[in-house]
Structure formats: C-alpha cells, structure tokens
Write an enzyme that holds these catalytic residues in place. Sequence first.
Site, PDB file in Angstrom:
ATOM      1  N   HIS A  71      -9.788   2.207  -0.544  1.00  0.00           N
ATOM      2  CA  HIS A  71      -8.361   1.879  -0.431  1.00  0.00           C
ATOM      3  C   HIS A  71      -7.903   1.298  -1.761  1.00  0.00           C
ATOM      4  O   HIS A  71      -8.257   0.175  -2.119  1.00  0.00           O
ATOM      5  CB  HIS A  71      -8.147   0.881   0.703  1.00  0.00           C
ATOM      6  CG  HIS A  71      -6.715   0.732   1.110  1.00  0.00           C
ATOM      7  ND1 HIS A  71      -5.662   1.141   0.318  1.00  0.00           N
ATOM      8  CD2 HIS A  71      -6.149   0.187   2.217  1.00  0.00           C
ATOM      9  CE1 HIS A  71      -4.520   0.869   0.935  1.00  0.00           C
ATOM     10  NE2 HIS A  71      -4.795   0.294   2.084  1.00  0.00           N
ATOM     11  N   HIS A 106      -3.002   7.771   6.549  1.00  0.00           N
ATOM     12  CA  HIS A 106      -3.193   6.483   5.875  1.00  0.00           C
ATOM     13  C   HIS A 106      -4.573   5.943   6.233  1.00  0.00           C
ATOM     14  O   HIS A 106      -5.239   5.362   5.380  1.00  0.00           O
ATOM     15  CB  HIS A 106      -2.093   5.507   6.289  1.00  0.00           C
ATOM     16  CG  HIS A 106      -2.126   4.214   5.541  1.00  0.00           C
ATOM     17  ND1 HIS A 106      -1.945   4.162   4.172  1.00  0.00           N
ATOM     18  CD2 HIS A 106      -2.354   2.944   5.952  1.00  0.00           C
ATOM     19  CE1 HIS A 106      -2.043   2.890   3.772  1.00  0.00           C
ATOM     20  NE2 HIS A 106      -2.293   2.140   4.830  1.00  0.00           N
ATOM     21  N   CYS A 165       0.802  -1.227   0.000  1.00  0.00           N
ATOM     22  CA  CYS A 165       0.000   0.000   0.000  1.00  0.00           C
ATOM     23  C   CYS A 165       0.832   1.273   0.000  1.00  0.00           C
ATOM     24  O   CYS A 165       0.267   2.370  -0.014  1.00  0.00           O
ATOM     25  CB  CYS A 165      -0.946  -0.009   1.187  1.00  0.00           C
ATOM     26  SG  CYS A 165      -2.001  -1.467   1.229  1.00  0.00           S
ATOM     27  N   GLU A 179      -1.382   4.920  13.978  1.00  0.00           N
ATOM     28  CA  GLU A 179      -1.010   6.131  13.249  1.00  0.00           C
ATOM     29  C   GLU A 179      -1.228   7.383  14.099  1.00  0.00           C
ATOM     30  O   GLU A 179      -0.396   8.302  14.082  1.00  0.00           O
ATOM     31  CB  GLU A 179      -1.804   6.239  11.948  1.00  0.00           C
ATOM     32  CG  GLU A 179      -1.411   7.440  11.105  1.00  0.00           C
ATOM     33  CD  GLU A 179      -2.048   7.458   9.726  1.00  0.00           C
ATOM     34  OE1 GLU A 179      -1.636   8.307   8.902  1.00  0.00           O
ATOM     35  OE2 GLU A 179      -2.951   6.633   9.467  1.00  0.00           O
TER      36      GLU A 179
END
Length: 417
Positions: free
Chosen positions: A343, A306, A167, A317
């Site tokens: 995503h 993200h 990713c 995160e």
Amino acid sequence: MSEAARRRVAVTGLGVVNPFGGDLLDFFARLMRGESAVRLYHHPASPSPLAQPAVSCPHFDAEAVLGRPLAGVCDRYSQLGVAAAFSAWEDAGLPRQNGGSDEYGVSWGTGVGGTLTFERGYADFYVHGKDRAHPLSIVLAMSNAAASHVAINLGLGSSCLTYSVACASSAVSIGEAMRRIQAGESELVVAGGSEAPLSFSVMRAWEAMRVVGQGDEETAYRACRPFQVGRTGLVLGEGAAALVLEDWEHAQARGARIYCELAGYGQSCDHTHLVKPDAYGQTRAMRLALREAGLDASEVGYVNAHGTATREGDPTEIEALRQIFGAHAENLLVSATKSMHGHLLGATGAMEALITVLALARGEVPPTAHLDEVSPDCQGVRHVMGKGLRGVPLKAALSNSFAFGGSNAVLAFKALS
C-alpha cells in the site's frame, strides 16, 4: 461542460519505480505470476527495534537514475516520483523540452510527502544534539516538491498541482489532470504519485492502528491477503507511478502510441466517518465514473480493487461492487494488487491505475496474491486468484481508490476499439 466540448484523453506513457527493480513490463510480468515483494522490513535507523512486513525499493539508486545534483535536492519520495515521471515521459516518446511548454503540465499526489526529511530533522535535534537544521529541509520536505522537480526538469509550464487526499491522492491527481485536458487548459499532463513512508514514525503510527498485516521472516511475503479468510491487514510500501495523459488529437498528430482512453472519473465523499469506509459513498464514485465514460456496468470486465486486506475495508468494497454491477458482479474480474506491491498510501492510486492500463491494453489480468479461500463477507464477484489470466477480451476497466477521510476516487479506462 457539454459532451461536444469535452476532449478525449489518451494514455500515452507509463513509468514506474517498483520494488522488483525491473522495467515496466518486468514489473507487470511479476504481478501476473503472483509474486510478492513484501518482506519483513527492519528499519535501519530505529530508535527502538522495528520489524514489520513492508515493501521497499532496494534496487533504486537515485544518483544513478537522476544524477547527483538532482538527487541531492530531493527527499526520497521526490526521487522516486521524478524517476517515474522521467520514465513515463520517455515511454511516451517525448523529447526533453528545451525551452519548456506552456501547454504541458504536472498533476501529482502524495499522502505524507517528505516524511523522511522531517524525521531526519527530529533525529538531528533530539538524538544527535545538532543545533541547526539542514538548510534545504523545507524544500526537501514540502508536499509539492516532487511535482515541482518534474515541472522544472521537463519544462512543463501549464500547471503544477499537488493533491493530498490520503490514499486517494494520486487517483485524484490523475482525474483532475484529465479535467484540465478535457477543458482545453493543457494539451498534456504528467500525472501520478510517489511515496516513501517507511519512516519509523509512520510505520509505528500505522502499527498502532492495528491494521498492519502480520508475518515473520518466513511468512512476511504473504502478510497482505485481501479478501482472504483470516486476513490481518495492509502492508506499507514505497514507490511511484506516472501516466502521460494527452489530448487525443494532439497524441494522434504526433504519432504517439496510445495505450487506452481515460474516459471517466468519479469522486465522492462518504461524509460519515473519518476512517470507516462506506459502501454508498463508494458506489457514488463508481457511478459517476461510469456515467462520464458512457459505460454500462455490464461493459466493465475488470476492477483493480482498493483491497487493503483490512477486516472492514474489503467487505465494504465488495458490497459496493455488488450494488453497482448487480447480476454482472458474478462475472466481474476483481483483484487487489496491493497483495504484491504493498500500500503506497498517496501513490497507490497511480500504481494501480498504471496496472489497470496495462491489463486493459494487454488483455491480461493480474491476481490477488495469496488468496485461496475467499472470506464469506467478500464473495459475489469473480476473484482472480493465484496466477493472472491471459487472453481476456476487456472493453473497459475501473481502478478504485478509497481513502481515510471518506474521499473516494474511481478512474474508468476504455480499451482501443
């Protein structure tokens, strides 16, 4: 490389293939309104029933955009990527290269590449009983196909590189393109990523990990709720985004419109777990990006997180952001736009970098959609909720991309002074 020798890098073009079907500014306007493109996706060629919240690009007509000959030799992920690259090229005010340029290159990212071609091949053999594969199967499916088509059709001879880092793939592609320009190896690079992961096998595989957001026909649009109490996971999406990165002096010499400066790039490895995120690894990537950009953490006004809406990913995160930004974290604007565009796996870094560039250039920050109650483990920053914020004086912004395998990539952008 010494600071004196490092060249500045301008962002001069943006291109996107998005699920709403409109142009670049229409796409951003919809994000600012908090509109979600997530729908319950019924796979059209499933060997067994499959309905899952996901984001598709139903308005994209490859033959209309690329022409039948080019569309016919591209897997869908390449079709999406070439269309985004062409759009960015046009947005940058560049003419099609007749004889090509050895000073211009391509840097691309994808996580799963031509998975639809592979799946079609399996179906031909094991479902339909065919005894011969499509003669272009290899060149359709290979992971560097999208970059190669961009290079061939735009005449870009400096470099043609593809990165596959889960990713973080397209964020890495943008960062590494920046490196080439800084080093004087290219004057201009078309950088970005594309993904078409809505195959039966990929969707079932992600579902098996139990990290996919839940929803039915009525509720699927809000299946991805980063930082929210009770969040259930991510939603897969297809699409593509491209940035034209250019040596600053080269851009000025040709009178290009400059959106902002790509000023920093940080890449790190968690080296702890294949799928579990690590705050320390993420902070190292952010710290490196800030250091290269010459930014103090207090100068950053916005972070495109993200933010996948997974139970472990989101709080990790936020913890990393609190560690980096300290007391400033309470004023730091944070949003996760995956809540609206999904995503895109290897292409998500480029999509979010493009959104970050527009936020910085326009002084407008999109929200995290469907976020109305922040989870206790995701507090400590200023979440943008509901609708986007306008008239925000931003000096700098970060785009975060954190991948399975422990690879982290952070891009730091500076507004024009």
